[in-house]
Design an enzyme around this catalytic site. Sequence first.
Site, PDB file in Angstrom:
ATOM      1  N   HIS A   1      84.245  58.679  33.964  1.00  0.00           N
ATOM      2  CA  HIS A   1      83.203  57.398  34.558  1.00  0.00           C
ATOM      3  C   HIS A   1      83.529  57.762  36.057  1.00  0.00           C
ATOM      4  O   HIS A   1      82.744  56.984  36.682  1.00  0.00           O
ATOM      5  CB  HIS A   1      83.617  56.326  33.843  1.00  0.00           C
ATOM      6  CG  HIS A   1      83.111  56.120  32.346  1.00  0.00           C
ATOM      7  ND1 HIS A   1      81.946  55.550  32.081  1.00  0.00           N
ATOM      8  CD2 HIS A   1      83.512  56.396  31.367  1.00  0.00           C
ATOM      9  CE1 HIS A   1      81.693  55.698  30.917  1.00  0.00           C
ATOM     10  NE2 HIS A   1      82.645  56.382  30.242  1.00  0.00           N
TER      11      HIS A   1
ATOM     12  N   ASP B   1      82.037  56.096  44.268  1.00  0.00           N
ATOM     13  CA  ASP B   1      81.911  55.455  43.171  1.00  0.00           C
ATOM     14  C   ASP B   1      81.366  56.571  42.246  1.00  0.00           C
ATOM     15  O   ASP B   1      80.138  57.338  42.603  1.00  0.00           O
ATOM     16  CB  ASP B   1      80.511  54.579  43.546  1.00  0.00           C
ATOM     17  CG  ASP B   1      80.700  53.232  42.449  1.00  0.00           C
ATOM     18  OD1 ASP B   1      81.207  53.336  41.228  1.00  0.00           O
ATOM     19  OD2 ASP B   1      80.031  52.324  42.770  1.00  0.00           O
TER      20      ASP B   1
HETATM   21  C1  GDG Z   1      83.017  52.302  36.381  1.00  0.00           C
HETATM   22  C2  GDG Z   1      82.615  53.464  37.589  1.00  0.00           C
HETATM   23  C3  GDG Z   1      80.434  53.956  36.810  1.00  0.00           C
HETATM   24  C4  GDG Z   1      79.757  43.136  37.669  1.00  0.00           C
HETATM   25  N1  GDG Z   1      79.950  42.029  37.913  1.00  0.00           N
HETATM   26  C5  GDG Z   1      79.462  41.017  37.030  1.00  0.00           C
HETATM   27  C6  GDG Z   1      78.863  41.915  36.068  1.00  0.00           C
HETATM   28  N2  GDG Z   1      79.176  43.005  36.543  1.00  0.00           N
HETATM   29  C7  GDG Z   1      78.604  44.476  35.636  1.00  0.00           C
HETATM   30  C8  GDG Z   1      77.590  45.187  36.302  1.00  0.00           C
HETATM   31  C9  GDG Z   1      77.677  46.493  35.940  1.00  0.00           C
HETATM   32  C10 GDG Z   1      79.106  46.716  35.755  1.00  0.00           C
HETATM   33  O1  GDG Z   1      79.670  45.370  35.683  1.00  0.00           O
HETATM   34  C11 GDG Z   1      79.827  47.462  36.672  1.00  0.00           C
HETATM   35  O2  GDG Z   1      79.299  48.721  36.844  1.00  0.00           O
HETATM   36  P1  GDG Z   1      79.483  49.691  38.026  1.00  0.00           P
HETATM   37  O3  GDG Z   1      78.949  50.996  37.748  1.00  0.00           O
HETATM   38  O4  GDG Z   1      78.946  49.241  39.222  1.00  0.00           O
HETATM   39  O5  GDG Z   1      80.966  49.834  38.403  1.00  0.00           O
HETATM   40  P2  GDG Z   1      82.470  50.006  37.751  1.00  0.00           P
HETATM   41  O6  GDG Z   1      82.891  48.767  37.141  1.00  0.00           O
HETATM   42  O7  GDG Z   1      83.418  50.420  38.755  1.00  0.00           O
HETATM   43  O8  GDG Z   1      82.410  51.138  36.562  1.00  0.00           O
HETATM   44  C12 GDG Z   1      81.303  53.307  37.989  1.00  0.00           C
HETATM   45  C13 GDG Z   1      80.513  53.068  35.600  1.00  0.00           C
HETATM   46  O9  GDG Z   1      82.014  52.924  35.265  1.00  0.00           O
HETATM   47  C14 GDG Z   1      79.989  53.652  34.426  1.00  0.00           C
HETATM   48  O10 GDG Z   1      80.267  55.110  34.151  1.00  0.00           O
HETATM   49  O11 GDG Z   1      79.110  53.862  37.313  1.00  0.00           O
HETATM   50  O12 GDG Z   1      81.005  54.375  39.013  1.00  0.00           O
HETATM   51  O13 GDG Z   1      83.500  53.069  38.504  1.00  0.00           O
HETATM   52  O14 GDG Z   1      77.150  46.823  34.677  1.00  0.00           O
HETATM   53  O15 GDG Z   1      76.399  44.610  36.132  1.00  0.00           O
HETATM   54  N3  GDG Z   1      78.243  41.820  34.892  1.00  0.00           N
HETATM   55  C15 GDG Z   1      77.976  40.260  34.666  1.00  0.00           C
HETATM   56  N4  GDG Z   1      78.813  39.226  35.481  1.00  0.00           N
HETATM   57  C16 GDG Z   1      79.273  39.861  36.478  1.00  0.00           C
HETATM   58  O16 GDG Z   1      79.689  39.014  37.481  1.00  0.00           O
HETATM   59  N5  GDG Z   1      77.259  39.919  33.584  1.00  0.00           N
END
Ligand code: GDG
Length: 493
Positions: free
Chosen positions: A169, A396
């Site tokens: 990821h 990212d």
């Molecule tokens: C890893 C990789 C890759 C965040 N704060 C809240 C919340 N979130 C949710 C977001 C989103 C998820 O968490 C974060 O996803 P990201 O992709 O932005 O980043 P990582 O956590 O670092 O994820 C990344 C991912 O895996 C998938 O392969 O894209 O690059 O680092 O869904 O919405 N959700 C809620 N409250 C929050 O305060 N409900």
Amino acid sequence: MSETSATNEQFDLVVVSNRLPVDRIVDADGSAAWTRSPGGLVTALEPVMHAHGGAWVGWPGMPDVEVEPFDEGGIRLVPVPLSADDIEQYYEGFSNDTLWPLYHDVIASPRYHREWWDAYKSVNQRFTDAVAEVASEGAVVWVHDYQLQLVPKLLREARPDLTIGFFNHIPFPPYGIFSQLPWRTRIVEGLLGADVIGFQRQADAVNFQQAVRRLKGYPTRRGHIEVPVVDETPGVRVYGPIKPTGPIRTVVAREFPISIDASIYDELARRPDIQERARQLRADLGDPRVIIFGVDRLDYTKGIGHRIKAFGELVADGEVTVGDVVLVQVASPSRERVVPYMELRDEVELMVGRLNGDYSTIGHSPIAYYHQSFPREEMTAFYLAADVMLVTALRDGMNLVAKEYVASRFDDDGVLILSEFAGASDELTRAILVNPHDIEELKRAILRAMELPKRERKSRMRQLRKRVFDNDVAKWSNEFLEELAKARAAAND
Ligand code: GDG
């Protein structure tokens, strides 16, 4: 799903990730229950598991708890217990203080400790044992992420009948960075146990293939790696290509850009109560003309400091007026026991405090900062209220937040500013793309986004939405599973 006995059920599809997609909540009366937990991987895989049925192997999220397998939302969840020491050394240590910074271009310095590596090996072995027990004969196993890179090889040795996929990821770094890792060859060998290795971007797959060539000498050609069935050079550094003498198997290593279940966000955003909530949020923020929004785990890869710096300079220069424009930053708590994360929190909160201290008026602050997690409904209301969405990751894998914002904007409005260092920028080319290290460029992008004419906003958002809806998480998982099915067919030939 096939059953061997009531207590010893086995499954044709097994997903493995560090965390099970659940949290345990204990009520005031002391009774415990499980609830779904947030996060990128869970968001991505839930629909796949519902569609196929299957088992999910992972850590339940608390130290030293032994939990029997249980069903939640139609998925069999198989907990792998971790001790407090495992969490400190395998999870907070090797996974999040060695691999995470190394794989994100050493934005923070990776720390190399031999005892962390030993813990990583032993926990990977335990995950492997748990999978080997619940996977039916010839099952498909899909291993996720950097915490479990040794599982494919260990699993192939234990259960050669399985078809094994691995999805990374996070980015896979260029060889010049990866080669710092004292255990680099072991990691590459671990991954090569899979039939299919998926990455977010083509650049990640290319980096991995280079590591394979440099460390193992195996030929790689357009995403296909020829791996000897019997490794004659385990753990040995090789110079130049090796011509395998015995039988070989082909491992596929290519990009499968992950996505979201776009319809969930679209449907939420169309709900009248969520639209009302979005209006309420704007009113509560003092009815600014422009809401700029950022939401991230509080992680040094997300460039939160860069965006506050850029926005702060715009405030200081008088290019944006407090009260007219507000930056809403949700920084959800993350890895709070890992030292660089503690330091980051201090840094970010110092910046926010200074900016607000210097420029707040009575009743209005430049930044509304929340070190909290919000429910998905509230997040969607924020997405709807946000005139400008700021994604400034320094590195990212993908960044699902960018895609969630786009999926929520059924009104074809809103402007996405997106870092070119997020995997999502390969697809979301109609965002305003920025190099977040270039603070001047970031400031110009913010000003431009705030003033973008409605027609252009609409045209950009429509194209972004088409990309996100055409390439949703169902397509991602289907493509990955189809590639695995091909691998299985080839192996059975
Ligand atoms: C890893 C990789 C890759 C965040 N704060 C809240 C919340 N979130 C949710 C977001 C989103 C998820 O968490 C974060 O996803 P990201 O992709 O932005 O980043 P990582 O956590 O670092 O994820 C990344 C991912 O895996 C998938 O392969 O894209 O690059 O680092 O869904 O919405 N959700 C809620 N409250 C929050 O305060 N409900």
